[in-house]
Design an enzyme around this catalytic site. Structure first.
Site, PDB file in Angstrom:
ATOM      1  N   SER A 145      36.354  49.143  42.039  1.00  0.00           N
ATOM      2  CA  SER A 145      36.984  47.946  41.493  1.00  0.00           C
ATOM      3  C   SER A 145      36.432  47.644  40.095  1.00  0.00           C
ATOM      4  CB  SER A 145      36.796  46.779  42.460  1.00  0.00           C
ATOM      5  OG  SER A 145      37.704  45.741  42.170  1.00  0.00           O
ATOM      6  N   ASP A 198      47.505  48.343  47.746  1.00  0.00           N
ATOM      7  CA  ASP A 198      46.783  47.651  46.675  1.00  0.00           C
ATOM      8  C   ASP A 198      47.613  47.674  45.395  1.00  0.00           C
ATOM      9  OD1 ASP A 198      44.894  46.588  44.958  1.00  0.00           O
ATOM     10  OD2 ASP A 198      43.544  48.305  45.038  1.00  0.00           O
ATOM     11  N   HIS A 241      42.671  47.357  49.132  1.00  0.00           N
ATOM     12  CA  HIS A 241      41.666  47.506  48.089  1.00  0.00           C
ATOM     13  C   HIS A 241      40.275  47.739  48.687  1.00  0.00           C
ATOM     14  CE1 HIS A 241      40.326  46.958  43.966  1.00  0.00           C
ATOM     15  NE2 HIS A 241      39.437  46.055  44.350  1.00  0.00           N
TER      16      HIS A 241
END
Length: 351
Positions: A194, A293, A325
């Site tokens: 991320s 995601d 995610h």
């Protein structure tokens, strides 16, 4: 399956996508009433990440728990914390597998959390690094960096660069014995998830233009659900099922880097706008994206732009159907999460 018509979807989706280190706070009617009574005092609210008040108070909802360094009972991986900078005061966590008796590939890892939450010492990342180090038989440095809003971007990038330089200094004989003894500086990897994937990419491009230790070889980089954005939509980002989450992702960037010169098209968050993208400082890149995601479209776009940049390396994207995610951090014992760790272990051993 997500549905744009389901009003409960945004929070349920976030409950799935976020690598919680502890449960969310009470959002009962009483708590909501209290929040409403102080609404005017709130500067901005990016729930369930963070709430910032006009008087300077900061309320983080996730990622604040701490796991101490240890010998992990499940994997026998050893860990310890080290200070890599005293001004600013910054630290990292080192990991070694139980079988360490020779030079090993070295992973420098950057945690996620939207630039606002989490740390290298949270249970989520401590568990993840223990698992990955054990399976891959590598040494690892898990970097802690300062968080927004107290330290807005580019602080996290600056801290991560200091961590990289400190780590690489051991190729020239610096003092940390674990790195001196076990790190193979001809097999250095960058990785992150991320926002940490975003940082790993940035550090790689900087290495490609100003490697502080040219004798060190960067063998590859893996990005797990990397946090990339942009003003112009790509893929199916405008689909109603993604509207809430896409808006939230953009709010994170705007508030994490309020003085960004280009906003959502800053090359730091939109690599497609970086004229120096070809400087990525390794020749093997592995990108994982999750099928549910919204950021998966940016992962594929990253591959497209990197291949067109005259970079000259090999980039592969793996899309995991039906997952959200950073799914491997949230549910690390599922078959798909275990398969991902196996793939990463092969990648980190140049297979």
């Amino acid at each position: 399956m997500l549905s744009g018509n389901n009003k409960t979807t945004p929070l349920l989706f976030l409950l799935l996508i976020l690598p919680f280190s502890h449960s969310l706070p009470d959002e009962s009617p009483d708590a909501a009433a209290t929040a409403n009574s102080t609404e005017e005092a709130i500067l901005y609210d990016i729930y369930p990440f963070i709430r910032v008040y006009k008087d300077g108070r900061v309320q983080r909802f996730i990622g604040q728990d701490f796991s101490p360094p240890s010998t992990d009972p499940a994997t026998a991986v050893r860990s310890k914390d080290v200070v890599f900078s005293t001004n600013p005061n910054l630290s990292a966590r080192l990991y070694l597998p139980a079988s360490a008796n020779k030079k090993l590939p070295l992973l420098i890892y950057f945690h996620g959390g939207g630039f606002f939450t989490e740390s290298a010492f949270s249970p989520t990342y401590h568990r993840h690094l223990n698992s990955l180090v054990a399976k891959s038989n590598i040494a690892a440095v898990s970097v802690n960096y300062r968080l927004a809003p107290e330290h807005p971007l580019p602080a996290a990038y600056q801290d991560s660069w200091l961590a990289l330089k400190w780590t690489l200094s051991h190729s020239a004989g610096a003092a940390e014995p674990w790195l001196n003894t076990y790190a193979d500086f001809q097999r250095v990897y960058l990785g992150g998830d991320s926002a940490g994937g975003n940082i790993a990419h940035h550090i790689s491009t900087r290495v490609g233009s100003e490697n502080p230790y040219p004798s060190v070889k960067f063998a590859g980089m893996f990005l797990n659900c990397p946090y990339f954005l942009g003003k112009k939509p790509v893929g199916n980002e405008l689909s109603p099922q993604y509207s809430y989450t896409e808006t939230l992702m953009k709010k994170l960037w705007v508030h994490a880097y309020p003085n960004s010169p280009a906003g959502l098209d800053d090359p730091l968050v939109n690599p497609g706008m970086d004229p120096g993208l070809k400087r990525v400082g390794c020749k093997r890149v592995l990108v994982y994206v999750a099928g549910n995601d919204v950021l998966r479209f940016r992962g594929w776009f990253y591959k497209e732009r990197l291949e067109k940049s005259l970079w000259g390396g090999e980039v592969k994207v793996v899309e995991v159907e039906g997952e959200n995610h950073v799914f491997n951090l949230i549910n690390p014992t599922t078959p798909k999460a275990i398969s991902m760790v196996n793939v990463l272990a092969n990648f980190l051993n140049n297979h």
